[in-house]
Design a protein around this motif. Sequence first.
Motif, PDB file in Angstrom:
ATOM      1  N   ALA A  43       2.061   6.088  -4.626  1.00 44.76           N
ATOM      2  CA  ALA A  43       2.669   5.323  -3.081  1.00 44.76           C
ATOM      3  C   ALA A  43       1.526   5.408  -1.705  1.00 44.76           C
ATOM      4  O   ALA A  43       1.782   4.615  -1.388  1.00 44.76           O
ATOM      5  CB  ALA A  43       4.548   5.350  -2.683  1.00 44.76           C
ATOM      6  N   SER A  44       1.663   6.745  -1.336  1.00 46.15           N
ATOM      7  CA  SER A  44       0.678   7.302   0.029  1.00 46.15           C
ATOM      8  C   SER A  44      -0.686   6.751  -0.682  1.00 46.15           C
ATOM      9  O   SER A  44      -1.212   6.085   0.651  1.00 46.15           O
ATOM     10  CB  SER A  44       0.917   8.509  -0.478  1.00 46.15           C
ATOM     11  OG  SER A  44       2.302   9.376   0.160  1.00 46.15           O
ATOM     12  N   THR A  46      -1.364   4.159  -2.677  1.00 38.29           N
ATOM     13  CA  THR A  46      -1.439   2.682  -2.574  1.00 38.29           C
ATOM     14  C   THR A  46      -1.359   2.312  -0.737  1.00 38.29           C
ATOM     15  O   THR A  46      -2.313   1.670  -0.596  1.00 38.29           O
ATOM     16  CB  THR A  46      -1.022   1.993  -3.144  1.00 38.29           C
ATOM     17  OG1 THR A  46       1.039   2.179  -2.757  1.00 38.29           O
ATOM     18  CG2 THR A  46      -0.749   2.325  -4.243  1.00 38.29           C
ATOM     19  N   ALA A  47      -0.874   2.859   0.452  1.00 33.66           N
ATOM     20  CA  ALA A  47      -1.014   2.619   0.909  1.00 33.66           C
ATOM     21  C   ALA A  47      -1.892   3.508   2.168  1.00 33.66           C
ATOM     22  O   ALA A  47      -2.574   2.582   2.492  1.00 33.66           O
ATOM     23  CB  ALA A  47       0.234   3.590   1.998  1.00 33.66           C
ATOM     24  N   LYS A  50      -5.201   0.633   1.311  1.00 33.54           N
ATOM     25  CA  LYS A  50      -4.967  -0.561   2.108  1.00 33.54           C
ATOM     26  C   LYS A  50      -5.140  -0.324   3.028  1.00 33.54           C
ATOM     27  O   LYS A  50      -5.950  -0.937   3.690  1.00 33.54           O
ATOM     28  CB  LYS A  50      -2.757  -1.156   2.194  1.00 33.54           C
ATOM     29  CG  LYS A  50      -2.305  -1.719   0.957  1.00 33.54           C
ATOM     30  CD  LYS A  50      -1.355  -1.702   1.091  1.00 33.54           C
ATOM     31  CE  LYS A  50      -0.766  -2.564  -0.359  1.00 33.54           C
ATOM     32  NZ  LYS A  50       1.001  -2.806  -0.154  1.00 33.54           N
TER      33      LYS A  50
END
Length: 101
Positions: A43-44, A46-47, A50
């Motif tokens: 998740a980190s 992917t953030a 982005k």
Amino acid sequence: LIADYENRLDKEGERAAIEVDALQERISQLEERLTKKEDELKASETAFHKLEKQTAIFISDSGMYLKILLGFLAGTVFGVILGGILSWWKRREIQGKVKDI
């Protein structure tokens, strides 16, 4: 003597089995924590990707124009606010002078 030795061996076997069960439970707990941490890491990542894409806009040539546009916009807003404050101040001074007369 042999019976005593076998009795000790059985007790040691039972203790070892209990330790093995406890260690297997600990291993399963650690594996669960590891999967949670891996999910958090994904998740980190992917953030982070982005954010990289968003910053890439500002780094590119079109991003330079965007920065210039945002600068003009900020300057315009600042000018309007400052002009409003100055005109209010001027009106206040004029009203004060009119009252004195």
